[in-house]
Write a protein that holds these residues in place. Sequence first.
Motif, PDB file in Angstrom:
ATOM      1  N   LEU A 497     -58.087  58.266   0.563  1.00  0.00           N
ATOM      2  CA  LEU A 497     -58.656  58.939  -0.599  1.00  0.00           C
ATOM      3  C   LEU A 497     -57.616  59.797  -1.317  1.00  0.00           C
ATOM      4  O   LEU A 497     -57.582  59.832  -2.555  1.00  0.00           O
ATOM      5  CB  LEU A 497     -59.843  59.797  -0.162  1.00  0.00           C
ATOM      6  CG  LEU A 497     -60.550  60.585  -1.277  1.00  0.00           C
ATOM      7  CD1 LEU A 497     -61.058  59.652  -2.373  1.00  0.00           C
ATOM      8  CD2 LEU A 497     -61.699  61.402  -0.691  1.00  0.00           C
ATOM      9  N   LEU A 501     -56.658  59.444  -5.286  1.00  0.00           N
ATOM     10  CA  LEU A 501     -56.771  60.553  -6.238  1.00  0.00           C
ATOM     11  C   LEU A 501     -55.423  60.954  -6.818  1.00  0.00           C
ATOM     12  O   LEU A 501     -55.361  61.677  -7.819  1.00  0.00           O
ATOM     13  CB  LEU A 501     -57.400  61.764  -5.559  1.00  0.00           C
ATOM     14  CG  LEU A 501     -58.889  61.656  -5.205  1.00  0.00           C
ATOM     15  CD1 LEU A 501     -59.295  62.789  -4.269  1.00  0.00           C
ATOM     16  CD2 LEU A 501     -59.742  61.683  -6.475  1.00  0.00           C
ATOM     17  N   GLY A 520     -52.245  59.817 -11.790  1.00  0.00           N
ATOM     18  CA  GLY A 520     -53.430  59.721 -10.955  1.00  0.00           C
ATOM     19  C   GLY A 520     -54.601  60.522 -11.517  1.00  0.00           C
ATOM     20  O   GLY A 520     -54.438  61.347 -12.419  1.00  0.00           O
ATOM     21  N   PRO A 521     -55.809  60.301 -10.985  1.00  0.00           N
ATOM     22  CA  PRO A 521     -56.979  61.038 -11.458  1.00  0.00           C
ATOM     23  C   PRO A 521     -56.813  62.556 -11.368  1.00  0.00           C
ATOM     24  O   PRO A 521     -57.272  63.287 -12.259  1.00  0.00           O
ATOM     25  CB  PRO A 521     -58.100  60.542 -10.536  1.00  0.00           C
ATOM     26  CG  PRO A 521     -57.661  59.179 -10.108  1.00  0.00           C
ATOM     27  CD  PRO A 521     -56.180  59.272  -9.986  1.00  0.00           C
ATOM     28  N   ALA A 522     -56.163  63.055 -10.325  1.00  0.00           N
ATOM     29  CA  ALA A 522     -55.989  64.503 -10.194  1.00  0.00           C
ATOM     30  C   ALA A 522     -55.111  65.054 -11.307  1.00  0.00           C
ATOM     31  O   ALA A 522     -55.397  66.125 -11.875  1.00  0.00           O
ATOM     32  CB  ALA A 522     -55.403  64.824  -8.825  1.00  0.00           C
ATOM     33  N   TRP A 533     -58.380  73.732  -3.658  1.00  0.00           N
ATOM     34  CA  TRP A 533     -59.581  73.006  -4.087  1.00  0.00           C
ATOM     35  C   TRP A 533     -60.759  73.542  -3.286  1.00  0.00           C
ATOM     36  O   TRP A 533     -60.888  73.291  -2.088  1.00  0.00           O
ATOM     37  CB  TRP A 533     -59.381  71.514  -3.865  1.00  0.00           C
ATOM     38  CG  TRP A 533     -60.425  70.656  -4.540  1.00  0.00           C
ATOM     39  CD1 TRP A 533     -61.584  71.052  -5.118  1.00  0.00           C
ATOM     40  CD2 TRP A 533     -60.376  69.240  -4.691  1.00  0.00           C
ATOM     41  NE1 TRP A 533     -62.273  70.001  -5.629  1.00  0.00           N
ATOM     42  CE2 TRP A 533     -61.557  68.859  -5.383  1.00  0.00           C
ATOM     43  CE3 TRP A 533     -59.478  68.253  -4.317  1.00  0.00           C
ATOM     44  CZ2 TRP A 533     -61.838  67.525  -5.688  1.00  0.00           C
ATOM     45  CZ3 TRP A 533     -59.762  66.928  -4.625  1.00  0.00           C
ATOM     46  CH2 TRP A 533     -60.930  66.575  -5.314  1.00  0.00           C
ATOM     47  N   ARG A 570     -68.064  60.860 -11.874  1.00  0.00           N
ATOM     48  CA  ARG A 570     -67.324  62.043 -12.303  1.00  0.00           C
ATOM     49  C   ARG A 570     -67.917  63.274 -11.632  1.00  0.00           C
ATOM     50  O   ARG A 570     -69.136  63.356 -11.424  1.00  0.00           O
ATOM     51  CB  ARG A 570     -67.358  62.231 -13.829  1.00  0.00           C
ATOM     52  CG  ARG A 570     -66.823  61.056 -14.633  1.00  0.00           C
ATOM     53  CD  ARG A 570     -66.862  61.351 -16.125  1.00  0.00           C
ATOM     54  NE  ARG A 570     -65.954  62.424 -16.494  1.00  0.00           N
ATOM     55  CZ  ARG A 570     -64.663  62.269 -16.777  1.00  0.00           C
ATOM     56  NH1 ARG A 570     -64.140  61.051 -16.724  1.00  0.00           N
ATOM     57  NH2 ARG A 570     -63.910  63.286 -17.110  1.00  0.00           N
ATOM     58  N   LEU A 586     -63.158  65.763 -13.182  1.00  0.00           N
ATOM     59  CA  LEU A 586     -62.409  64.805 -12.375  1.00  0.00           C
ATOM     60  C   LEU A 586     -63.133  63.466 -12.349  1.00  0.00           C
ATOM     61  O   LEU A 586     -64.284  63.373 -11.904  1.00  0.00           O
ATOM     62  CB  LEU A 586     -62.249  65.344 -10.948  1.00  0.00           C
ATOM     63  CG  LEU A 586     -61.590  64.412  -9.936  1.00  0.00           C
ATOM     64  CD1 LEU A 586     -60.127  64.175 -10.294  1.00  0.00           C
ATOM     65  CD2 LEU A 586     -61.702  64.994  -8.524  1.00  0.00           C
ATOM     66  N   LEU A 588     -63.606  60.063 -10.602  1.00  0.00           N
ATOM     67  CA  LEU A 588     -63.359  59.537  -9.258  1.00  0.00           C
ATOM     68  C   LEU A 588     -62.857  58.098  -9.343  1.00  0.00           C
ATOM     69  O   LEU A 588     -63.378  57.298 -10.135  1.00  0.00           O
ATOM     70  CB  LEU A 588     -64.644  59.602  -8.435  1.00  0.00           C
ATOM     71  CG  LEU A 588     -65.207  61.007  -8.242  1.00  0.00           C
ATOM     72  CD1 LEU A 588     -66.487  60.967  -7.422  1.00  0.00           C
ATOM     73  CD2 LEU A 588     -64.183  61.915  -7.570  1.00  0.00           C
ATOM     74  N   PRO A 589     -61.848  57.766  -8.550  1.00  0.00           N
ATOM     75  CA  PRO A 589     -61.268  56.409  -8.627  1.00  0.00           C
ATOM     76  C   PRO A 589     -62.253  55.370  -8.144  1.00  0.00           C
ATOM     77  O   PRO A 589     -62.976  55.557  -7.163  1.00  0.00           O
ATOM     78  CB  PRO A 589     -60.045  56.501  -7.709  1.00  0.00           C
ATOM     79  CG  PRO A 589     -60.383  57.602  -6.752  1.00  0.00           C
ATOM     80  CD  PRO A 589     -61.196  58.596  -7.534  1.00  0.00           C
ATOM     81  N   SER A 592     -58.625  51.615  -5.167  1.00  0.00           N
ATOM     82  CA  SER A 592     -57.193  51.794  -4.977  1.00  0.00           C
ATOM     83  C   SER A 592     -56.819  51.102  -3.671  1.00  0.00           C
ATOM     84  O   SER A 592     -57.538  51.208  -2.679  1.00  0.00           O
ATOM     85  CB  SER A 592     -56.836  53.283  -4.900  1.00  0.00           C
ATOM     86  OG  SER A 592     -55.460  53.455  -4.648  1.00  0.00           O
TER      87      SER A 592
END
Length: 611
Positions: A497, A501, A520-522, A533, A570, A586, A588-589, A592
């Motif tokens: 994960l 991310l 990346g998503p982050a 976080w 999201r 954020l 979410l992927p 991957s």
Amino acid sequence: MTARARTASALRAGARPANVRSGVRYDVRVASLGGHRFAVRITIDQPAAVQRVSLPAWIPGSYLIREFARHLQPMTAMQGRNPRACVQIDKSGWDITCDPRRPLMLSYEVYAFDNSVRTAWLDAERGFFNGTSLLLRVHGHEDQPHELTVHPVRQRRDWQLVTAMTPIDVDAQGFGRYGAADYDELVDHPVEMGALWHGSFTAAGVPHRFVVAGAPAGFDGERLLRDTQKICETAIRFWHGAKRPPHDRYVFMLNVVHEGYGGLEHRASTALICGRADLPRHDAPADAARVGDGYVTLLGLISHEYFHTWNVKRLRPAEFARYDYQSENHTRLLWFFEGFTSYYDDLLLRRAGLLDDADYLKLLTKTANQVLQAPGRRVQSVAQASFDAWLRYYRPDENTPNSTVSYYTKGALVALCFDLTLRRETSHTLDDAMRKLWQRCQGGPMTEDDFTAVMAELAGRSFEREMADWVHGTAELPLKALLESQGVKVLAEPSQLAQALGLRVTESGGITLKVVLDGGPAAQAGMAAGDEWLGVELPAARVNGRATPATGWRLTRLDDLPLFAGKASRVTALVARDKRLLRLPLALPEKSTTWRLAPKDSGDQSPWPGR
């Protein structure tokens, strides 16, 4: 031949002249175990009228200016009973005005409390030093024979001294006089002292010694000796077949600590450090693959440093033909000397019978994913990474994976690509190229042109395009096609994960972001390295026709995110940055993947990786 030349020749050959006196003599004693200080005295028989001395700023094999002179404590100079002024001229050099007709004696102490393979260490349990950390270079005398005397430690009668330097007059414990042909050779022989575990074996007729500091009672030293012997014999056969190697003795020095890993190569020895959990144990199974990844990693380290005996200590970049010890020595060839060595370290474990194909491919999978998951591979070439080693490799920060690539890992994959390309197109392998390079360069300095010439000779074509793309460019390597040409299965599996991310985190009582990967998503959400976080919020939604209110969750483990997010695409990430609370949207992927390499089918007769 002069007497001095005969002495230098004898020392290079490993002879033990009992009555030889060198022009530069070093005398090392323990000044204080509790204060972690060595005392050094240098005698220069024929000094210059203004004699310059300096302490190296770095150690070959570790490409970072480390300023060893910061640990040198005040120096005095004497000629007989007459003191001479030591005038510091820069951060690591001194001038002494003296009478050139009389011997000059310098005295100083060095603080030694860096428990690494690069510098010096001294406490009540162990002593260790590299010459670059203790022994001043006497300018104008570098090419003369040098002599080192290390005195027994009065408080530690059980201590031994071990070094690969040529002994001249030593006692049963190893303390006494040693000789070197020149300054380069003097500082290329680390010295280990302590109550050491020790063992020995012979490989291709060459005596090898293995000493361990800090070994626990359950350590299986005999197994380590057997496995190391297999590695050494395999490496010697690789380079020389049935012939003898260029060294007439070799010493492994292993420092065992609670947690640690590293090694530094030398011409006839290596200094290693590992964690206690990585050692083989008497109660472990006989199969190396089942004793744990730690021991396999240790064997890979041993293989890596031993391979360097040829690839960087002898066959070396032309820029290293003569070291400049005071400043950076740049080269664009570390992808070859470190990367190709990284390719062969695990490959030789496979050929030595210490791994099977599945074990080897597991290690190769890790290397491939390390490169493929770093955005920096698209930013920096592996040749530029080599040149920038002095600036980047030993000074990583939170942006390193985004801005640079490792000349170790990508260099290993470049070696793999050259090897498999030769195997696919010709009857040759990269092994042949390495041996031809050794012959072409006579085991000495080489350039990139030497490598490309050897490759062209073996393949009957130019490798200009591959060099431009793989070494000097940032194009993706053709790993998948080349591996599949050898029957290796390249499988895609869901990634962790954190990787999906675009994060690297620590989880200790909470989640702290160490690295945020570009793209990346982050990163797209605006997260930054150093953020804590704290949790996630989900908006109000309808589930199975029913309205659900907005919810929030405290997040202490990243793996809990899918549980809390459910089917949401999201979430709002709650992070703390500089004592401020931020709400970051954020995405979410969805998917991957990462690589897993699987062994070829049993009917496939391709010899790689076994041969």
